[in-house]
Design an enzyme around this catalytic site. Structure first.
Site, PDB file in Angstrom:
ATOM      1  N   PRO A  23      40.575  33.735  37.881  1.00  0.00           N
ATOM      2  CA  PRO A  23      40.061  33.584  39.255  1.00  0.00           C
ATOM      3  C   PRO A  23      39.897  32.135  39.716  1.00  0.00           C
ATOM      4  O   PRO A  23      38.775  31.654  39.928  1.00  0.00           O
ATOM      5  CB  PRO A  23      38.724  34.315  39.195  1.00  0.00           C
ATOM      6  N   CYS A  24      41.021  31.465  39.950  1.00  0.00           N
ATOM      7  CA  CYS A  24      40.952  30.085  40.431  1.00  0.00           C
ATOM      8  C   CYS A  24      40.340  29.996  41.825  1.00  0.00           C
ATOM      9  O   CYS A  24      39.864  28.930  42.227  1.00  0.00           O
ATOM     10  CB  CYS A  24      42.336  29.448  40.400  1.00  0.00           C
ATOM     11  N   HIS A  25      40.335  31.104  42.557  1.00  0.00           N
ATOM     12  CA  HIS A  25      39.739  31.093  43.902  1.00  0.00           C
ATOM     13  C   HIS A  25      38.214  30.993  43.855  1.00  0.00           C
ATOM     14  O   HIS A  25      37.579  30.757  44.886  1.00  0.00           O
ATOM     15  CB  HIS A  25      40.144  32.369  44.663  1.00  0.00           C
TER      16      HIS A  25
END
Length: 203
Positions: A157-159
Protein backbone atom coordinates in the site's frame (compact mmCIF):
# COMPACT_ATOMS: atom_id res chain seq x y z
CA UNK A 1 4.98 -9.79 6.57
CA UNK A 2 1.50 -8.46 7.15
CA UNK A 3 -1.51 -9.90 8.96
CA UNK A 4 -4.57 -7.97 7.76
CA UNK A 5 -7.93 -9.30 8.90
CA UNK A 6 -6.48 -12.85 9.08
CA UNK A 7 -4.71 -12.57 5.71
CA UNK A 8 -0.96 -13.21 5.76
CA UNK A 9 0.89 -11.30 3.02
CA UNK A 10 4.63 -11.65 2.60
CA UNK A 11 7.35 -10.82 0.10
CA UNK A 12 9.67 -13.42 -1.39
CA UNK A 13 12.47 -11.54 -3.15
CA UNK A 14 12.98 -12.55 -6.77
CA UNK A 15 16.58 -13.52 -7.46
CA UNK A 16 18.64 -11.98 -10.24
CA UNK A 17 18.75 -15.41 -11.89
CA UNK A 18 14.95 -15.68 -11.88
CA UNK A 19 14.63 -12.16 -13.23
CA UNK A 20 17.13 -12.36 -16.07
CA UNK A 21 17.81 -16.02 -16.96
CA UNK A 22 17.93 -16.16 -20.79
CA UNK A 23 18.12 -19.95 -20.98
CA UNK A 24 15.12 -20.53 -18.74
CA UNK A 25 13.06 -17.32 -18.82
CA UNK A 26 10.60 -16.58 -16.07
CA UNK A 27 6.98 -17.30 -17.02
CA UNK A 28 4.60 -14.53 -16.06
CA UNK A 29 0.84 -14.92 -16.31
CA UNK A 30 -1.35 -11.83 -16.39
CA UNK A 31 -4.99 -10.84 -16.67
CA UNK A 32 -7.16 -7.73 -16.67
CA UNK A 33 -9.62 -7.58 -13.77
CA UNK A 34 -12.16 -5.12 -12.40
CA UNK A 35 -11.39 -3.71 -8.94
CA UNK A 36 -13.55 -1.30 -6.88
CA UNK A 37 -11.48 1.63 -8.18
CA UNK A 38 -11.29 0.56 -11.84
CA UNK A 39 -9.73 -2.06 -14.10
CA UNK A 40 -6.29 -3.39 -13.20
CA UNK A 41 -3.64 -5.61 -14.69
CA UNK A 42 -2.57 -8.38 -12.29
CA UNK A 43 0.50 -10.50 -13.04
CA UNK A 44 2.06 -13.47 -11.28
CA UNK A 45 4.89 -15.96 -11.41
CA UNK A 46 4.37 -19.55 -10.21
CA UNK A 47 5.46 -18.31 -6.76
CA UNK A 48 3.30 -15.24 -6.29
CA UNK A 49 1.96 -11.89 -7.45
CA UNK A 50 4.73 -9.89 -9.14
CA UNK A 51 3.00 -6.85 -10.70
CA UNK A 52 -0.25 -4.89 -10.35
CA UNK A 53 -1.16 -1.56 -11.97
CA UNK A 54 -4.14 0.32 -13.44
CA UNK A 55 -5.26 -1.09 -16.79
CA UNK A 56 -6.31 2.25 -18.30
CA UNK A 57 -5.04 2.58 -21.86
CA UNK A 58 -3.04 5.73 -21.08
CA UNK A 59 -0.75 3.65 -18.85
CA UNK A 60 -0.10 1.04 -21.57
CA UNK A 61 -0.33 -1.75 -18.96
CA UNK A 62 0.90 -4.67 -21.07
CA UNK A 63 3.87 -2.68 -22.39
CA UNK A 64 4.59 -1.50 -18.84
CA UNK A 65 4.58 -5.09 -17.58
CA UNK A 66 6.89 -6.28 -20.35
CA UNK A 67 9.27 -3.38 -19.80
CA UNK A 68 9.41 -4.29 -16.11
CA UNK A 69 10.34 -7.91 -16.95
CA UNK A 70 12.32 -7.67 -20.21
CA UNK A 71 13.63 -11.27 -20.12
CA UNK A 72 10.39 -13.03 -19.19
CA UNK A 73 7.86 -14.83 -21.34
CA UNK A 74 4.18 -14.01 -20.95
CA UNK A 75 0.78 -15.62 -21.22
CA UNK A 76 -2.59 -13.98 -20.71
CA UNK A 77 -5.02 -15.95 -18.58
CA UNK A 78 -6.69 -15.73 -15.16
CA UNK A 79 -5.18 -17.95 -12.46
CA UNK A 80 -6.04 -18.48 -8.80
CA UNK A 81 -3.40 -16.00 -7.61
CA UNK A 82 -5.11 -13.24 -9.60
CA UNK A 83 -8.46 -14.12 -7.98
CA UNK A 84 -6.88 -13.93 -4.53
CA UNK A 85 -5.36 -10.53 -5.30
CA UNK A 86 -8.71 -9.28 -6.55
CA UNK A 87 -10.41 -10.38 -3.33
CA UNK A 88 -7.88 -8.33 -1.37
CA UNK A 89 -8.56 -5.30 -3.56
CA UNK A 90 -12.22 -5.77 -2.64
CA UNK A 91 -11.29 -5.89 1.07
CA UNK A 92 -12.38 -9.53 1.36
CA UNK A 93 -9.46 -10.36 3.62
CA UNK A 94 -11.38 -13.18 5.29
CA UNK A 95 -11.49 -15.04 1.98
CA UNK A 96 -7.71 -15.06 1.46
CA UNK A 97 -5.71 -16.82 4.21
CA UNK A 98 -2.35 -15.97 2.64
CA UNK A 99 -0.72 -14.42 -0.40
CA UNK A 100 2.91 -14.41 -1.54
CA UNK A 101 4.34 -11.44 -3.43
CA UNK A 102 7.28 -12.44 -5.66
CA UNK A 103 9.07 -9.12 -6.19
CA UNK A 104 12.30 -8.04 -7.83
CA UNK A 105 14.09 -5.14 -6.19
CA UNK A 106 17.18 -4.02 -4.31
CA UNK A 107 17.53 -5.03 -0.64
CA UNK A 108 16.66 -1.43 0.30
CA UNK A 109 13.49 -1.48 -1.84
CA UNK A 110 12.43 -4.84 -0.41
CA UNK A 111 12.88 -3.47 3.13
CA UNK A 112 10.68 -0.46 2.30
CA UNK A 113 8.01 -2.61 0.63
CA UNK A 114 7.94 -4.96 3.60
CA UNK A 115 7.44 -2.00 5.91
CA UNK A 116 4.56 -0.78 3.73
CA UNK A 117 2.81 -4.10 4.38
CA UNK A 118 2.68 -3.22 8.09
CA UNK A 119 0.50 -0.12 7.57
CA UNK A 120 -3.05 -0.99 8.66
CA UNK A 121 -5.98 -0.43 6.33
CA UNK A 122 -7.43 3.04 6.82
CA UNK A 123 -4.17 4.42 8.29
CA UNK A 124 -1.25 6.38 6.85
CA UNK A 125 2.44 6.79 7.65
CA UNK A 126 5.24 9.09 6.44
CA UNK A 127 8.43 8.61 4.44
CA UNK A 128 10.47 9.66 7.48
CA UNK A 129 8.75 7.17 9.78
CA UNK A 130 9.46 4.37 7.31
CA UNK A 131 13.11 5.46 7.17
CA UNK A 132 13.23 5.33 10.97
CA UNK A 133 11.60 1.89 11.14
CA UNK A 134 14.03 0.32 8.65
CA UNK A 135 16.90 1.94 10.60
CA UNK A 136 17.88 4.32 7.83
CA UNK A 137 16.78 7.63 9.44
CA UNK A 138 18.62 9.83 6.92
CA UNK A 139 17.07 8.07 3.91
CA UNK A 140 13.62 9.65 3.68
CA UNK A 141 14.21 10.69 0.06
CA UNK A 142 15.42 7.22 -1.08
CA UNK A 143 12.44 5.77 0.80
CA UNK A 144 10.20 7.98 -1.32
CA UNK A 145 11.86 6.66 -4.47
CA UNK A 146 11.41 3.06 -3.31
CA UNK A 147 7.75 3.73 -2.49
CA UNK A 148 7.29 5.15 -5.99
CA UNK A 149 8.91 2.07 -7.53
CA UNK A 150 6.50 -0.35 -5.83
CA UNK A 151 5.42 -2.83 -8.54
CA UNK A 152 2.25 -4.06 -6.78
CA UNK A 153 -0.10 -1.13 -6.20
CA UNK A 154 -2.62 -1.34 -3.36
CA UNK A 155 -1.58 -4.75 -2.01
CA UNK A 156 1.76 -3.18 -1.15
CA UNK A 157 0.00 0.00 0.00
CA UNK A 158 2.25 2.80 -1.23
CA UNK A 159 -0.83 5.05 -1.32
CA UNK A 160 -0.82 5.05 2.52
CA UNK A 161 2.35 7.15 2.68
CA UNK A 162 2.16 10.93 3.09
CA UNK A 163 4.62 13.72 3.81
CA UNK A 164 5.65 14.63 7.34
CA UNK A 165 3.66 17.88 7.10
CA UNK A 166 0.49 15.90 6.38
CA UNK A 167 0.19 16.71 2.69
CA UNK A 168 -0.40 13.82 0.31
CA UNK A 169 2.86 13.84 -1.60
CA UNK A 170 2.97 12.21 -5.02
CA UNK A 171 1.47 9.07 -6.46
CA UNK A 172 2.63 7.22 -9.56
CA UNK A 173 -0.92 6.49 -10.73
CA UNK A 174 -2.44 10.00 -10.23
CA UNK A 175 -3.04 11.80 -6.96
CA UNK A 176 -6.82 11.60 -7.47
CA UNK A 177 -6.54 7.80 -7.37
CA UNK A 178 -4.56 8.01 -4.13
CA UNK A 179 -7.33 10.05 -2.52
CA UNK A 180 -9.96 7.61 -3.79
CA UNK A 181 -8.07 4.62 -2.41
CA UNK A 182 -7.65 6.25 1.00
CA UNK A 183 -11.33 7.14 1.12
CA UNK A 184 -12.40 3.62 0.09
CA UNK A 185 -10.22 2.11 2.79
CA UNK A 186 -11.47 4.51 5.44
CA UNK A 187 -15.02 3.54 4.56
CA UNK A 188 -14.22 -0.18 4.57
CA UNK A 189 -12.44 0.16 7.90
CA UNK A 190 -15.44 1.95 9.40
CA UNK A 191 -17.64 -0.99 8.39
CA UNK A 192 -15.20 -3.48 9.88
CA UNK A 193 -15.14 -1.54 13.15
CA UNK A 194 -18.93 -1.72 13.30
CA UNK A 195 -19.61 1.95 12.65
CA UNK A 196 -22.17 3.26 10.22
CA UNK A 197 -21.16 3.44 6.57
CA UNK A 198 -20.20 6.95 5.57
CA UNK A 199 -18.53 8.72 2.68
CA UNK A 200 -15.33 10.15 4.17
CA UNK A 201 -13.61 13.24 2.86
CA UNK A 202 -9.91 12.86 3.57
CA UNK A 203 -7.56 15.73 2.76
Amino acid sequence: MNNIKHCRIWIEPMSREEFSDKKKPLTITYSIQTAPFGRVLIASTPKGICFLMPAAMKWEPEKNLKRHFPKARFRQRTVSLHKKALLLLRHRYDKVPSLCLHLYGTPFQIAVWRDLLSIPTGMVTTYQLIANRIQRPKSARPVGQAVGANPVMCIVPCHRVVRTNGTLGGYRWDISRKIKLLNLEAKANAKIQGHHAWEPTLF
